[in-house]
Design a protein around this motif. Structure first.
Motif, PDB file in Angstrom:
ATOM      1  N   MET A   1       0.838  -1.199   0.000  1.00 32.47           N
ATOM      2  CA  MET A   1       0.000   0.000   0.000  1.00 32.47           C
ATOM      3  C   MET A   1       0.875   1.253   0.000  1.00 32.47           C
ATOM      4  SD  MET A   1      -3.205   0.780   2.467  1.00 32.47           S
ATOM      5  CE  MET A   1      -2.513   1.794   3.717  1.00 32.47           C
ATOM      6  N   ALA A   2       0.522   2.146  -0.865  1.00 30.78           N
ATOM      7  CA  ALA A   2       1.327   3.354  -0.996  1.00 30.78           C
ATOM      8  C   ALA A   2       0.550   4.566  -0.490  1.00 30.78           C
ATOM      9  CB  ALA A   2       1.712   3.554  -2.458  1.00 30.78           C
ATOM     10  N   LEU A   3       1.273   5.641  -0.223  1.00 34.95           N
ATOM     11  CA  LEU A   3       0.625   6.894   0.155  1.00 34.95           C
ATOM     12  C   LEU A   3       0.919   7.946  -0.916  1.00 34.95           C
ATOM     13  CD1 LEU A   3      -0.681   9.020   2.020  1.00 34.95           C
ATOM     14  CD2 LEU A   3       1.468   9.130   3.280  1.00 34.95           C
ATOM     15  N   TYR A   4      -0.141   8.498  -1.462  1.00 37.27           N
ATOM     16  CA  TYR A   4       0.014   9.546  -2.460  1.00 37.27           C
ATOM     17  C   TYR A   4      -0.594  10.849  -1.980  1.00 37.27           C
ATOM     18  CZ  TYR A   4       1.208   5.830  -5.725  1.00 37.27           C
ATOM     19  OH  TYR A   4       1.815   4.770  -6.335  1.00 37.27           O
ATOM     20  N   VAL A   5       0.103  11.938  -2.285  1.00 35.42           N
ATOM     21  CA  VAL A   5      -0.510  13.254  -2.099  1.00 35.42           C
ATOM     22  C   VAL A   5      -0.930  13.726  -3.488  1.00 35.42           C
ATOM     23  CG1 VAL A   5      -0.138  15.658  -1.428  1.00 35.42           C
ATOM     24  CG2 VAL A   5       0.859  13.819  -0.041  1.00 35.42           C
ATOM     25  N   HIS A   6      -2.192  14.036  -3.654  1.00 37.56           N
ATOM     26  CA  HIS A   6      -2.677  14.616  -4.909  1.00 37.56           C
ATOM     27  C   HIS A   6      -2.861  16.115  -4.689  1.00 37.56           C
ATOM     28  CE1 HIS A   6      -4.981  10.902  -6.727  1.00 37.56           C
ATOM     29  NE2 HIS A   6      -3.778  10.562  -6.281  1.00 37.56           N
ATOM     30  N   LYS A   7      -2.533  16.896  -5.687  1.00 34.72           N
ATOM     31  CA  LYS A   7      -2.856  18.329  -5.597  1.00 34.72           C
ATOM     32  C   LYS A   7      -3.636  18.736  -6.842  1.00 34.72           C
ATOM     33  CE  LYS A   7      -2.147  22.811  -6.505  1.00 34.72           C
ATOM     34  NZ  LYS A   7      -1.934  23.542  -7.763  1.00 34.72           N
ATOM     35  N   TYR A   8      -4.761  19.397  -6.636  1.00 32.98           N
ATOM     36  CA  TYR A   8      -5.578  19.867  -7.758  1.00 32.98           C
ATOM     37  C   TYR A   8      -5.622  21.388  -7.749  1.00 32.98           C
ATOM     38  CZ  TYR A   8      -6.920  15.018  -8.172  1.00 32.98           C
ATOM     39  OH  TYR A   8      -6.869  13.653  -8.323  1.00 32.98           O
ATOM     40  N   GLY A   9      -5.264  21.974  -8.878  1.00 31.47           N
ATOM     41  CA  GLY A   9      -5.206  23.431  -8.985  1.00 31.47           C
ATOM     42  C   GLY A   9      -6.565  24.058  -9.236  1.00 31.47           C
ATOM     43  N   ASP A  31      -9.626   3.440  -4.175  1.00 31.24           N
ATOM     44  CA  ASP A  31     -10.170   2.087  -4.371  1.00 31.24           C
ATOM     45  C   ASP A  31      -9.086   1.091  -4.772  1.00 31.24           C
ATOM     46  OD1 ASP A  31     -12.618   2.924  -3.619  1.00 31.24           O
ATOM     47  OD2 ASP A  31     -13.508   2.976  -5.631  1.00 31.24           O
ATOM     48  N   GLN A  32      -7.945   1.612  -5.232  1.00 33.49           N
ATOM     49  CA  GLN A  32      -6.845   0.700  -5.543  1.00 33.49           C
ATOM     50  C   GLN A  32      -6.077   0.281  -4.298  1.00 33.49           C
ATOM     51  OE1 GLN A  32      -4.749   2.768  -8.657  1.00 33.49           O
ATOM     52  NE2 GLN A  32      -6.374   2.291 -10.126  1.00 33.49           N
ATOM     53  N   GLY A  33      -6.552   0.771  -3.146  1.00 36.69           N
ATOM     54  CA  GLY A  33      -5.945   0.338  -1.891  1.00 36.69           C
ATOM     55  C   GLY A  33      -4.889   1.269  -1.331  1.00 36.69           C
ATOM     56  N   ASP A  34      -4.694   2.415  -1.964  1.00 41.24           N
ATOM     57  CA  ASP A  34      -3.679   3.354  -1.476  1.00 41.24           C
ATOM     58  C   ASP A  34      -4.292   4.407  -0.556  1.00 41.24           C
ATOM     59  OD1 ASP A  34      -1.598   2.145  -2.965  1.00 41.24           O
ATOM     60  OD2 ASP A  34      -2.323   3.163  -4.772  1.00 41.24           O
ATOM     61  N   ASP A  35      -3.427   4.989   0.273  1.00 43.77           N
ATOM     62  CA  ASP A  35      -3.854   6.122   1.097  1.00 43.77           C
ATOM     63  C   ASP A  35      -3.712   7.402   0.277  1.00 43.77           C
ATOM     64  OD1 ASP A  35      -4.542   4.807   3.394  1.00 43.77           O
ATOM     65  OD2 ASP A  35      -2.525   4.911   4.264  1.00 43.77           O
ATOM     66  N   ALA A 161       3.749  15.949   1.499  1.00 38.21           N
ATOM     67  CA  ALA A 161       4.322  14.687   1.016  1.00 38.21           C
ATOM     68  C   ALA A 161       5.624  14.378   1.757  1.00 38.21           C
ATOM     69  CB  ALA A 161       4.555  14.752  -0.494  1.00 38.21           C
ATOM     70  N   ALA A 162       6.422  15.423   1.992  1.00 39.55           N
ATOM     71  CA  ALA A 162       7.691  15.221   2.720  1.00 39.55           C
ATOM     72  C   ALA A 162       7.403  14.815   4.162  1.00 39.55           C
ATOM     73  CB  ALA A 162       8.534  16.490   2.671  1.00 39.55           C
ATOM     74  N   ALA A 163       6.495  15.524   4.815  1.00 42.14           N
ATOM     75  CA  ALA A 163       6.206  15.252   6.225  1.00 42.14           C
ATOM     76  C   ALA A 163       5.605  13.855   6.407  1.00 42.14           C
ATOM     77  CB  ALA A 163       5.263  16.315   6.786  1.00 42.14           C
ATOM     78  N   LEU A 164       4.784  13.440   5.454  1.00 50.28           N
ATOM     79  CA  LEU A 164       4.100  12.141   5.579  1.00 50.28           C
ATOM     80  C   LEU A 164       4.911  11.017   4.944  1.00 50.28           C
ATOM     81  CD1 LEU A 164       0.573  13.443   4.505  1.00 50.28           C
ATOM     82  CD2 LEU A 164       1.179  12.679   6.811  1.00 50.28           C
ATOM     83  N   LYS A 165       6.063  11.360   4.390  1.00 50.83           N
ATOM     84  CA  LYS A 165       6.898  10.392   3.665  1.00 50.83           C
ATOM     85  C   LYS A 165       6.084   9.674   2.584  1.00 50.83           C
ATOM     86  CE  LYS A 165      10.200   9.813   7.372  1.00 50.83           C
ATOM     87  NZ  LYS A 165       9.568  10.883   8.204  1.00 50.83           N
TER      88      LYS A 165
END
Ligand code: ASP
Ligand code: MG
Length: 408
Positions: A1-9, A31-35, A161-165
């Motif tokens: 499981m991965a963690l992604y930060v998304h940013k929408y402008g 839904d793909q199981g990532d945070d 993203a940096a803080a949450l690795k």
């Protein structure tokens, strides 16, 4: 499981329909199981609209109050996005910058992030929620709301993203990636599949329309893989990352340019210690930014000193320099505000001699006169007459074979 930060402008969340579209994208990723942690900007046009309103109150409203005002734009979008997500059956929670303790300094309107407390976000993620954080804002040690400067939501996303690795920080926008040059100048420009942080910084003139440059610096410093991709089309986008072995084969990544340049020369100044600061001191004192600087010995213990400034600062710099000329007993001040800067950028040029020569030869063949040259490890810039901008960019794009499809 991965963690992604998304940013929408702003354009990605510019209407109710678009916010719902973003919610669908976020839900699909989760839904793909990532945070997923989402950072959003204000709806497009909102920050400008509020700035105009403020100006109606008084011509220079306090920066503290401006920050209180402008930060509300992002508060609107975080709540709407969470409502849309919950409407799709995806549990979500919104937070302002202050609520997740994005601690900044107190420089209102251009604050810097000092620390982020990731506890709260991590707890929400553990409970299976999507966390939606307001971009562009933080809070200082006195609890005052601050903002990070225009385009600052990108920096919020990278800092989170940096803080949450996080495994990757994905910047969703209205273009599908970073291109070899501006496609409006060279229609054969190609999307890059990857580019290094360093190159991206050097390409600032192209990239700054896509990303706040500070966010790229931040990502480089903390090694946050950063991906630019389209909100509206499927695709891999461009990954901004560290230099890797495979990247060596890429000699030149792109061609950047600045249209709004001007150059000034003070000729026949004494060739003595302290002269450079006597010339540039008053320019810096007037808050004028200088780009290239060239000094040449002209003989007779005299020297010519040339530098470039933004075209908007040309008149001001020119009159300051005229004063300096009188004070130093220099010969004259000459200038030109119809010049542009064209830069070749690529980490590959570090280890390859002859790139500069290929560049100069190509420009020479087209009859383009080079007025100034400056180089760094991964960039060669030339100043040429404004009328040659398009020709220079296209010629170099062709000579360095950027038109060809790049492989991943
Ligand atoms: N809303 C802010 C702006 O328009 C911040 C951002 O969009 O990144 O500059
Ligand atoms: Mg932006």
């Amino acid at each position: 499981m991965a963690l992604y930060v998304h940013k929408y402008g702003g354009t990605s969340v510019g209407t109710a329909e678009r916010i719902k579209h973003v919610a669908e994208k976020v839900k699909k990723a989760r839904d793909q199981g990532d945070d997923i942690v989402v950072v959003v900007s204000a709806m497009s046009g909102e920050t400008n609209r509020m700035t105009a309103l403020a100006k109606e109150m008084q011509s220079s409203p306090s920066l503290r109050e401006m920050d209180v005002l402008l930060s509300t734009g992002e508060q609107v979008t975080i709540s709407l996005l969470c409502m849309a997500l919950e409407g799709l059956g995806c549990p979500a929670r919104s937070y302002t910058g202050g609520q997740v303790k994005i601690l900044t300094d107190s420089s209102h309107s251009k604050a810097r992030i000092l620390n982020i407390d990731s506890d709260k976000i991590n707890k929400e993620l553990e409970m299976g929620k999507v966390v939606v954080v307001a971009g562009f804002q933080g809070v200082d040690e006195h609890g005052c709301i601050t903002t990070l400067g225009r385009g600052g939501s990108d920096t919020t996303a990278v800092a989170l993203a940096a803080a949450l690795k996080a495994d990757e920080c994905q910047i969703y926008t209205d273009v599908d990636g970073v291109y070899t040059t501006d496609p409006r100048v060279e229609p054969n420009a190609k999307r890059l599949s990857r580019i290094t942080f360093e190159e991206m910084l050097e390409m600032a003139s192209l990239g700054s329309k896509i990303l706040q440059i500070r966010s790229v610096e931040f990502a480089g410093k903390y090694n946050v893989p950063l991906r630019v991709l389209s909100t509206f089309e499927e695709g891999e986008g461009t990954l901004i990352t560290y230099e890797e072995a495979g990247m060596e084969s890429v000699l030149i990544s792109g061609i950047a340019f600045n249209r709004d340049e001007a150059k000034l020369t003070i000729a026949g100044v004494p060739d003595e210690p302290g002269v450079a600061t006597q010339i540039l001191g008053p320019i810096a004192g007037a808050n004028i930014e200088i780009d290239m600087i060239i000094q040449n010995i002209a003989g007779d213990d005299k020297t010519d000193f040339t530098f470039t400034v933004h075209r908007n600062d040309y008149e001001k710099a020119s009159s300051i320099l005229q004063n300096t000329c009188d004070e130093l007993g220099a010969r004259e001040v000459v200038g030109d505000d119809k010049i542009v800067k064209v830069s070749l950028v690529g980490v590959g040029m570090r280890s390859h001699a002859g790139i500069a020569n290929t560049m100069f030869e190509a420009l020479g063949k087209e009859g383009i006169n080079i007025r100034m040259i400056s180089t760094s490890e991964i960039k060669i810039s030339v100043v040429v007459d404004e009328k040659y901008l398009e020709l220079a960019v296209r010629t170099l794009h062709d000579v360095f074979e950027l038109n060809e499809e790049k492989s991943d």
